[in-house]
Design an enzyme around this catalytic site. Sequence first.
Site, PDB file in Angstrom:
ATOM      1  N   THR A 251      59.965 113.034  31.084  1.00 40.14           N
ATOM      2  CA  THR A 251      58.941 112.913  32.418  1.00 40.14           C
ATOM      3  C   THR A 251      59.902 113.749  32.914  1.00 40.14           C
ATOM      4  O   THR A 251      60.755 114.004  33.208  1.00 40.14           O
ATOM      5  CB  THR A 251      58.368 111.686  33.115  1.00 40.14           C
ATOM      6  N   ASN A 252      59.153 114.727  34.070  1.00 40.46           N
ATOM      7  CA  ASN A 252      60.070 115.661  34.460  1.00 40.46           C
ATOM      8  C   ASN A 252      60.866 116.262  34.211  1.00 40.46           C
ATOM      9  O   ASN A 252      62.049 116.752  34.988  1.00 40.46           O
ATOM     10  CB  ASN A 252      60.646 114.967  35.519  1.00 40.46           C
ATOM     11  N   ARG A 253      60.409 117.296  32.975  1.00 46.51           N
ATOM     12  CA  ARG A 253      61.538 118.121  32.566  1.00 46.51           C
ATOM     13  C   ARG A 253      63.019 117.474  32.036  1.00 46.51           C
ATOM     14  O   ARG A 253      63.775 118.230  31.362  1.00 46.51           O
ATOM     15  CB  ARG A 253      61.404 119.051  32.946  1.00 46.51           C
ATOM     16  N   MET A 254      62.845 116.275  31.841  1.00 44.76           N
ATOM     17  CA  MET A 254      64.635 115.788  31.596  1.00 44.76           C
ATOM     18  C   MET A 254      64.611 115.096  30.273  1.00 44.76           C
ATOM     19  O   MET A 254      64.255 114.068  30.054  1.00 44.76           O
ATOM     20  CB  MET A 254      64.764 114.108  32.598  1.00 44.76           C
TER      21      MET A 254
END
Length: 219
Positions: free
Chosen positions: A195-198
């Site tokens: 998620t959240n490009r993490m």
Amino acid sequence: MADELAGMRVDYGRAEADEGLDVGALAPTWHEQLRAWLAAAEDGGVVESNAMVLATATPDGRVSSRTVLCKGLDARGIVFYTNYTSAKSHDLRMTRWASATFPWYAQHRQVHVRGPVELVADAETAAYWASRPRGSQLGAWASAQSTFVRDRRVLDVALAGVTRRFADDEAVPVPQHWGGWRILPDEVEFWQGRTNRMHDRLRYVRDHGGEWTVRRLAP
Ligand SMILES: Cc1cc2nc3c(=O)[nH]c(=O)nc-3n(C[C@H](O)[C@H](O)[C@H](O)COP(=O)(O)O)c2cc1C
């Protein structure tokens, strides 16, 4: 269309469980981990899950990429088969380096491999060749891969020619211009979307002494 493209994105946490990838959960070796992810992609219904995008370069740095199929995987490396007079083989013969990426978008995963290459031994190529359908074998004889052809008819005529030539032969021999390359990875990176490009990026790295370590990279 440009606006639509800019707006296209998949939130990896929303559709699927946000399953991460941690060093402790990795297989002891890169090839066992890759085999596990290949099996997961296959089980997940990925079409041609052994397809990988192979990148090569000319000595002066002109890079090309194209899809090939991974047909062998063990501690030594990753094998694919192709025409030895093709553009990619020309690059590989000149530079002896390649990278390959397995893209499994439905699973929010990719594996990226880099390293030197070697030719697959004739006996190993012959064993794989024997497992190919006769039609694919004839196609390999008929096509001078990566050369320009005037039209489709040229290819059809070439295929008809080799079909006649080998009609009486029980087994079609391996063409001299065809065989395998093996990428001998010194880096293999496993990428898992989060998620959240993490995202998680865990890279097996081989040092000069041949020892492998795993390092995490920022996404
Ligand atoms: C799904 C897929 C699998 C492919 N597998 C191979 C392969 O295993 N070997 C091969 O030589 N070409 C394969 N190709 C064709 C290559 O992408 C490429 O067109 C061809 O090898 C010529 O590349 P080159 O001119 O850069 O050498 C495949 C293409 C696709 C779309």
